[in-house]
Design a protein around this motif. Structure first.
Motif, PDB file in Angstrom:
ATOM      1  N   ASP A  51       0.849  -1.200   0.000  1.00  0.00           N
ATOM      2  CA  ASP A  51       0.000   0.000   0.000  1.00  0.00           C
ATOM      3  C   ASP A  51       0.878   1.242   0.000  1.00  0.00           C
ATOM      4  N   LYS A  52       0.203   2.422   0.065  1.00  0.00           N
ATOM      5  CA  LYS A  52       0.898   3.702   0.183  1.00  0.00           C
ATOM      6  C   LYS A  52       0.969   4.096   1.646  1.00  0.00           C
ATOM      7  N   TYR A  53       2.088   4.772   2.007  1.00  0.00           N
ATOM      8  CA  TYR A  53       2.305   5.167   3.394  1.00  0.00           C
ATOM      9  C   TYR A  53       2.768   6.629   3.445  1.00  0.00           C
ATOM     10  N   TYR A  54       2.224   7.354   4.432  1.00  0.00           N
ATOM     11  CA  TYR A  54       2.542   8.772   4.634  1.00  0.00           C
ATOM     12  C   TYR A  54       3.146   8.940   6.013  1.00  0.00           C
ATOM     13  N   PHE A  55       4.036   9.933   6.141  1.00  0.00           N
ATOM     14  CA  PHE A  55       4.705  10.160   7.410  1.00  0.00           C
ATOM     15  C   PHE A  55       4.191  11.455   8.057  1.00  0.00           C
ATOM     16  N   ARG A  56       4.142  11.405   9.410  1.00  0.00           N
ATOM     17  CA  ARG A  56       3.629  12.548  10.194  1.00  0.00           C
ATOM     18  C   ARG A  56       4.486  12.688  11.450  1.00  0.00           C
ATOM     19  N   ILE A  57       4.720  13.944  11.871  1.00  0.00           N
ATOM     20  CA  ILE A  57       5.416  14.196  13.144  1.00  0.00           C
ATOM     21  C   ILE A  57       4.455  14.906  14.094  1.00  0.00           C
ATOM     22  N   GLU A  58       4.648  14.596  15.376  1.00  0.00           N
ATOM     23  CA  GLU A  58       3.810  15.205  16.414  1.00  0.00           C
ATOM     24  C   GLU A  58       4.713  15.684  17.545  1.00  0.00           C
ATOM     25  N   SER A  59       4.661  16.992  17.783  1.00  0.00           N
ATOM     26  CA  SER A  59       5.436  17.595  18.858  1.00  0.00           C
ATOM     27  C   SER A  59       4.788  18.926  19.194  1.00  0.00           C
ATOM     28  N   GLN A  60       4.324  19.016  20.398  1.00  0.00           N
ATOM     29  CA  GLN A  60       3.645  20.257  20.787  1.00  0.00           C
ATOM     30  C   GLN A  60       4.611  21.448  20.705  1.00  0.00           C
ATOM     31  N   PRO A  61       4.215  22.511  20.072  1.00  0.00           N
ATOM     32  CA  PRO A  61       2.891  22.741  19.484  1.00  0.00           C
ATOM     33  C   PRO A  61       2.823  22.381  17.985  1.00  0.00           C
ATOM     34  N   TYR A  62       3.935  21.685  17.460  1.00  0.00           N
ATOM     35  CA  TYR A  62       3.984  21.460  16.012  1.00  0.00           C
ATOM     36  C   TYR A  62       3.455  20.068  15.673  1.00  0.00           C
ATOM     37  N   LEU A  63       2.434  20.029  14.778  1.00  0.00           N
ATOM     38  CA  LEU A  63       1.852  18.785  14.262  1.00  0.00           C
ATOM     39  C   LEU A  63       1.723  18.932  12.750  1.00  0.00           C
ATOM     40  N   ALA A  64       2.269  17.938  11.981  1.00  0.00           N
ATOM     41  CA  ALA A  64       2.211  18.084  10.521  1.00  0.00           C
ATOM     42  C   ALA A  64       2.331  16.732   9.829  1.00  0.00           C
TER      43      ALA A  64
END
Length: 467
Positions: free
Chosen positions: A115-128
């Protein structure tokens, strides 16, 4: 599984301005083997507009989303979160997130991982999430075939290197590469990183090709360890070796002796790569070599003389020469022979000439000795001298008796070796009548005449021959 949702930045941020909240760098596609692992090379960056919001010193979480980056309505699309201990996929982020390295490894891959896979980062206050750059994972039961490449031209006698590469989606352990070549070789293997940061195993083999290796198959085999078993894939390639003409030969048709005025055809054949571009014909006559024609075939009208012919084949790498073939003329008394045959014939003729001279000297001495002792021998007794003379005389004739009182004057005539028999010569018969002269023949050796030395010098010549 709890995933932090991004704040509402307005519905037109990405659509209206085409801006990316996160910029990731990943391969477009990864081919993965069932039961193995997959490593996703990954790095990211933050757009300039968010530089002040992003703080790399704060612990970052890496998130992988399957199928579609929109996960609010489908939280099951989140298959991995580095901050969680329980995930749908078993894996880990091996890269240093604080250095913006998000390289990730998933284990025990199954076909459902395709399948297709997307990456995401989470760090307060930055989420993207980078919604514009997915990686496509393709899982199969069989490994991809390795790829063979050649560095430069494969030329006879010149060392050449062949490279075989196989993808290593799971770098630990990497696949093992082996070669099968029709000659001796040396290999060197190494794990290397590709421009898209994926890994592959490269094996280089070096050998010196021969023209005998042309169009022979070579094989590179990749062996992938999967659990307690192995899966293999191979690549076959036919060698294309450049070489000068080999096995050059000339043939003549008809091969039997031909009549004057008929036609014969000479054909030249040779093996070469690239193919022969020029055939040249030569004739050997009287020890001289002359170019007579060019082309694969040579047709000529037979004249009165035969000859030896050979051809040369040439391409951009060199030339090859054939052995000589003989054109024989039917009914011809002369045939073209090799120089070694002429030397042998000349040697035989010289030997016969010397033998005949020795025989003449021996007969002369025997005849003189017989004349001195005949009064002491019984009439009709067969002495050794009489036996030799009888063998040389004509049937029905008595052995000759040399004159005892007069000195002999010797003359020379012609003797044809083809007609030489054990009979009394005409000179011997004349000597019996006149008692004064004897005639001996001139030696005829293969058509040429050689004068014998005078009888006065025979004793000295005989002494030299018998040394």
């Amino acid at each position: 599984m709890a995933v932090q949702l991004p704040p509402n930045r307005g519905p037109c941020v990405l659509v209206c301005f085409g801006r990316r909240d996160l910029i990731t760098t990943m391969p477009d596609r990864l081919n993965v083997l069932t039961g193995s692992c997959v490593q996703i090379p990954c790095s990211f960056d933050v757009p300039d507009k968010d530089k002040n919001t992003f703080n790399s010193a704060i612990l970052l979480s890496g998130v992988w989303i399957k199928e579609n980056s929109k996960f609010r309505e489908r939280p099951d699309r989140v298959i991995f979160n580095s901050s969680k201990t329980a995930n749908t996929y078993q894996g880990e982020i091996t890269g240093n997130m604080s250095q913006k390295n998000c390289t990730t490894v998933f284990f025990n891959v199954t076909t459902s991982y395709s399948d297709k896979y997307y990456f995401r980062i989470e760090s307060q206050p930055y989420l993207a999430t980078d919604s514009d750059k997915p990686v496509n994972i393709v899982v199969s039961d069989l490994p991809s075939s390795p790829i063979i490449t050649v560095s430069g031209e494969v030329k006879e006698g010149t060392p050449v290197s062949l490279n075989c590469s196989a993808v290593a989606p799971c770098p630990e352990p990497p696949p093992e590469l082996t070669w099968a070549l029709p000659t001796q070789f040396t290999t060197e293997n190494q794990l290397q990183e590709n421009p898209d940061q994926t890994k592959s195993v490269l094996s280089t083999v070096t050998f010196t090709p021969s023209y005998l290796h042309h169009e022979k198959n070579i094989t590179c085999t990749a062996v992938y360890p999967v659990g307690t078993s192995n899966k293999t894939a191979e690549h076959n390639m036919m060698l294309n070796v450049s070489f000068s003409p080999k096995d050059t030969s000339a043939s003549i048709s008809p091969a039997d002796p031909v009549s004057v005025g008929s036609c014969v055809n000479l054909t030249c054949s040779s093996t070469a790569n690239p193919p022969v571009t020029n055939f040249t014909w030569f004739k050997i006559s009287e020890g001289k070599t002359t170019q007579v024609a060019s082309g694969l075939s040579y047709t000529l009208n037979v004249t009165g003389d035969g000859g030896l012919y050979f051809c040369e084949a040439r391409n951009s790498h060199g030339c090859g020469k054939s052995k000589e073939v003989q054109l024989a003329i039917k009914g011809s008394g002369e045939h073209v022979t090799n120089p070694t045959v002429g030397v042998a014939a000349g040697t035989l003729g010289a030997f016969l000439l010397i033998s005949l001279i020795s025989l003449f000297v021996w007969r002369r001495n025997s005849r003189l000795h017989d004349g001195l002792e005949r009064t002491d021998s019984p009439q009709g007794q067969n002495s050794p001298v009489g036996t030799v003379c009888t063998n040389q005389a004509t049937a029905g004739e008595e052995p000759e008796e040399p004159a005892e009182d007069q000195p002999e004057e010797i003359q020379y005539g012609d003797i044809d070796f083809s007609k030489l028999q054990t009979k009394e010569t005409p000179a011997a018969a004349q000597d019996r009548v006149q008692g004064q002269e004897s005639e001996y023949a001139e030696v005829n050796v293969t058509g040429s005449r050689a004068q014998l030395p005078s009888l006065n010098n025979l004793d000295g010549l005989y002494a030299q021959v018998t040394k």
